[in-house]
Design a protein around this motif. Structure first.
Motif, mmCIF file in Angstrom:
data_model
loop_
_atom_site.group_PDB
_atom_site.id
_atom_site.type_symbol
_atom_site.label_atom_id
_atom_site.label_comp_id
_atom_site.label_asym_id
_atom_site.label_seq_id
_atom_site.Cartn_x
_atom_site.Cartn_y
_atom_site.Cartn_z
ATOM 1 N N ASP A 151 0.909 5.612 0.415
ATOM 2 C CA ASP A 151 0.156 6.810 0.788
ATOM 3 C C ASP A 151 0.576 7.972 -0.109
ATOM 4 O OD1 ASP A 151 2.608 7.645 1.742
ATOM 5 O OD2 ASP A 151 2.041 7.639 3.843
ATOM 6 N N GLU A 207 -8.900 -2.315 -0.037
ATOM 7 C CA GLU A 207 -8.268 -1.463 -1.046
ATOM 8 C C GLU A 207 -7.528 -0.293 -0.402
ATOM 9 O OE1 GLU A 207 -8.010 -1.703 -4.398
ATOM 10 O OE2 GLU A 207 -8.896 -3.682 -4.234
ATOM 11 N N VAL A 208 -8.017 0.182 0.739
ATOM 12 C CA VAL A 208 -7.434 1.349 1.403
ATOM 13 C C VAL A 208 -7.247 1.018 2.876
ATOM 14 C CG1 VAL A 208 -7.771 3.776 1.993
ATOM 15 C CG2 VAL A 208 -8.554 2.922 -0.205
ATOM 16 N N GLY A 236 -3.406 3.402 -0.472
ATOM 17 C CA GLY A 236 -4.090 2.523 -1.409
ATOM 18 C C GLY A 236 -3.123 1.578 -2.094
ATOM 19 N N PRO A 244 -2.164 7.183 -5.415
ATOM 20 C CA PRO A 244 -2.551 6.925 -4.023
ATOM 21 C C PRO A 244 -3.695 7.840 -3.604
ATOM 22 C CG PRO A 244 -0.552 8.224 -4.095
ATOM 23 C CD PRO A 244 -0.879 7.847 -5.518
ATOM 24 N N PRO A 245 -4.410 7.503 -2.538
ATOM 25 C CA PRO A 245 -5.497 8.368 -2.075
ATOM 26 C C PRO A 245 -4.978 9.760 -1.721
ATOM 27 C CG PRO A 245 -5.571 6.247 -0.951
ATOM 28 C CD PRO A 245 -4.312 6.281 -1.748
ATOM 29 N N TYR A 289 0.864 -1.179 0.000
ATOM 30 C CA TYR A 289 0.000 0.000 0.000
ATOM 31 C C TYR A 289 0.901 1.229 0.000
ATOM 32 C CZ TYR A 289 -3.817 -3.083 1.461
ATOM 33 O OH TYR A 289 -4.762 -4.062 1.526
ATOM 34 N N PRO A 345 -4.483 7.979 4.479
ATOM 35 C CA PRO A 345 -4.977 6.788 3.798
ATOM 36 C C PRO A 345 -3.958 6.294 2.771
ATOM 37 C CG PRO A 345 -6.370 8.707 3.314
ATOM 38 C CD PRO A 345 -5.311 9.148 4.249
#
Length: 118
Positions: free
Chosen positions: A36, A57-58, A69, A75-76, A34, A67
């Motif tokens: 950020d 997913e997040v 992703g 990324p978010p 993941y 957050p």
């Protein structure tokens, strides 16, 4: 002298002959990365047999609290935060005298109605 339990002093609760294989540490796992908005990568491990729709997913990144992703390129976004308001900003938002008088009259009327019901 106070004593309690059957534990021998200096031993951990649950310590025994069981090894890592008995705790499931050698189970097949998959690594999911993941990212950020700051580019920090976080790797989470999931059981190998878990369906893809059960992998989130997040998540919240432990590095930044933002957050994170699964898509490295997108990324978010960072959440927008309101700037700190000073006392003067709150003073400017205060109601007019007429609105304050109306609110006071409404509150007094509600109190009078409740007293009448008792």
């Amino acid at each position: 002298m106070a004593t309690g339990g059957n534990a021998i002093r200096g031993t951990r609760v649950g310590a025994g002959p069981m090894g890592e294989q008995d705790h499931g540490f050698h189970a097949d796992r998959i690594a999911v990365s993941y990212w950020d908005a700051l580019g920090n990568e976080t790797v989470r491990y999931f059981a190998a047999g878990i369906p893809d729709d059960e992998i989130p997913e997040v998540i919240d990144s432990p590095h930044s609290g933002l957050p994170a992703g699964r898509d490295k390129e997108n990324p978010p976004a960072v959440a927008k935060t309101e700037p700190y308001k000073t006392h003067l900003a709150y003073v400017k938002e205060r109601r007019t005298d007429e609105e304050a008088a109306q609110l006071l009259d409404d509150a007094l009327q509600q109190l009078r109605e409740r007293r009448g019901q008792l």
